[in-house]
Structure formats: structure tokens, C-alpha cells
Design an enzyme around this catalytic site. Structure first.
Site, PDB file in Angstrom:
ATOM      1  N   ILE A  97      -7.922  32.018  49.231  1.00 53.52           N
ATOM      2  CA  ILE A  97      -6.554  32.051  49.760  1.00 53.52           C
ATOM      3  C   ILE A  97      -5.785  30.939  49.070  1.00 53.52           C
ATOM      4  O   ILE A  97      -6.243  29.784  49.044  1.00 53.52           O
ATOM      5  CB  ILE A  97      -6.558  31.865  51.291  1.00 53.52           C
ATOM      6  CG1 ILE A  97      -7.228  33.076  51.951  1.00 53.52           C
ATOM      7  CG2 ILE A  97      -5.127  31.673  51.815  1.00 53.52           C
ATOM      8  CD1 ILE A  97      -7.466  32.917  53.442  1.00 53.52           C
ATOM      9  N   HIS A 112      -5.559  44.894  44.807  1.00 48.48           N
ATOM     10  CA  HIS A 112      -6.135  45.039  46.146  1.00 48.48           C
ATOM     11  C   HIS A 112      -6.535  46.507  46.347  1.00 48.48           C
ATOM     12  O   HIS A 112      -5.735  47.401  46.076  1.00 48.48           O
ATOM     13  CB  HIS A 112      -5.133  44.594  47.211  1.00 48.48           C
ATOM     14  CG  HIS A 112      -5.740  44.547  48.574  1.00 48.48           C
ATOM     15  ND1 HIS A 112      -6.652  43.577  48.939  1.00 48.48           N
ATOM     16  CD2 HIS A 112      -5.610  45.367  49.639  1.00 48.48           C
ATOM     17  CE1 HIS A 112      -7.039  43.803  50.190  1.00 48.48           C
ATOM     18  NE2 HIS A 112      -6.423  44.887  50.634  1.00 48.48           N
TER      19      HIS A 112
END
Ligand code: GRF
Length: 196
Positions: A97, A112
Site C-alpha cells: 500500500i 488489478h
């Protein structure tokens, strides 16, 4: 002729990393030439390290476990990336992250394995397969400080009907290998450098 430099960041298998190197590294598309100048991983055991080495693109390893905070890790990433003067950073299965320290100073895109905004975050393939939504797919998007959230660059979808989990995963990866290089070319055509 314009030469654009990219960095690829990865954490594990590295199949997208290798696909991008094969399709884009030192290749020319009309008047755009692309060079992978940096590969980088946070995982000293990532299988992708060997894949990158086959192309003499030995990865820089920045082990995130050696940094006290996400911010300190991101500062180090930014420092290294800036040295290479890249036009774009490509996150290819980079499982960290990122904080605003990274996202506010580096232009990056991510892949993704879902039709965003559906199934943001971890285990997206499994969750997409298990859901009652009939369409699945892959998204390439700009990176911002929220997970899997930035502006969509390219998406491709397919019908889940009749696919078992294995076939579903294969389909997802085939689409990734097709659209990620296309999205990179698209972004590079109107990008001058990584500085925002
Ligand atoms: C891909 O499915 C990608 O969509 C996701 O992480 C996976 C990375 O796979 N973000 P690989 O390391 O490129 O094989």
C-alpha cells in the site's frame, strides 16, 4: 522519435513483469521507443527476480521489512526511482500500500484483476469468481493514495459462464498480458516524465 523510460515494480511471480519486458523493452511503436531502465521488488524471494535477470535487468531489492514505517519505505522507493529519470512507473503485482509520499511525486499505473470498482483489494480473482456478477475482467488504472482507486486507463471484460476456477484464472492472466502493455503505450504517448 521519442524514447520513454519505465520502471517496473513487482512482489512475487513476475509473469506480468516478464510479459512487459518481452513486449516493450527496447521496442519501437511508430515514433515511441521504450526502455525498461529499472526493475525493483520489495521481496528478496520474489520469483520475478530470476525472470528479470534473464533480460539483464537485475532488480533493485528494497526489503520493506527493514523499514519502520510505510513512509520511510516509500521515501526510499522515491529516492531510487528519481535517480533513473523514468517517464512512468508500472506496478506489476507490487503488493504494497503506497502512501502520499509515493503517490504525490511519482506517476504510476497498476493492474488489478477485476472490473473496477468491483473487488478492490486482496484476493480479487477469487472474489470475482465467487460473485453472482456474470462479467469479470481486468483493469489498468492510475495509482493514487487509495487502494485500486485511480482513474481507469483500460479495462477488458469477459463472460464467466461455464468457466471453472482454473479456466477463469487463465482467462484473467491472458487478458492481463494483452492489456497491460497496451495501457503502458497509451500512457507513454502523452507523458513527459514521472514528476507530477
Ligand atoms: C496479477 O494478477 C495482477 O493483476 C495483480 O497481481 C498479480 C501479479 O501476478 N495485481 P504476476 O506477479 O505478474 O505473475
Amino acid at each position: 522519435m521519442s524514447l520513454k523510460k519505465i520502471a517496473i515494480l513487482f512482489s512475487g511471480e513476475g509473469s506480468n513483469l516478464e510479459n512487459i519486458i518481452k513486449k516493450l523493452h527496447q521496442k519501437t511503436f511508430k515514433n515511441l521507443s521504450i526502455e525498461v531502465v529499472l526493475t525493483l521488488t520489495n521481496n528478496p524471494n520474489a520469483k520475478g527476480i530470476q525472470r528479470a535477470k534473464k533480460y539483464a535487468l537485475d532488480p533493485v531489492i528494497v526489503d520493506h521489512t527493514l523499514y519502520k514505517t510505510r513512509e520511510e519505505f516509500d521515501k526510499e522507493l522515491v529516492k531510487i526511482i528519481k535517480r533513473y529519470h523514468v517517464d512512468l512507473v508500472v506496478l506489476a503485482g507490487f503488493m504494497r500500500i503506497l502512501t502520499p509520499i509515493f503517490t504525490k511525486s511519482i506517476k504510476a499505473i497498476n493492474i488489478h484483476p477485476s472490473l473496477l470498482p468491483n473487488f478492490k483489494g486482496a484476493n480479487a480473482i477469487q472474489r470475482s469468481f465467487n460473485s453472482s456478477i456474470k462479467q469479470a475482467g481486468v483493469s489498468v488504472h492510475f495509482v493514487n493514495e487509495k487502494v485500486d482507486d485511480g482513474e481507469i486507463i483500460l479495462q477488458s471484460s469477459f463472460d464467466k459462464d461455464g468457466l471453472d476456477y482454473q479456466a477463469f484464472c487463465t482467462k484473467i492472466h491472458q487478458i492481463e498480458y494483452d492489456i497491460f502493455p497496451k495501457a503502458i503505450i497509451k500512457v507513454l504517448k502523452d507523458t513527459s516524465n514521472t514528476d507530477k
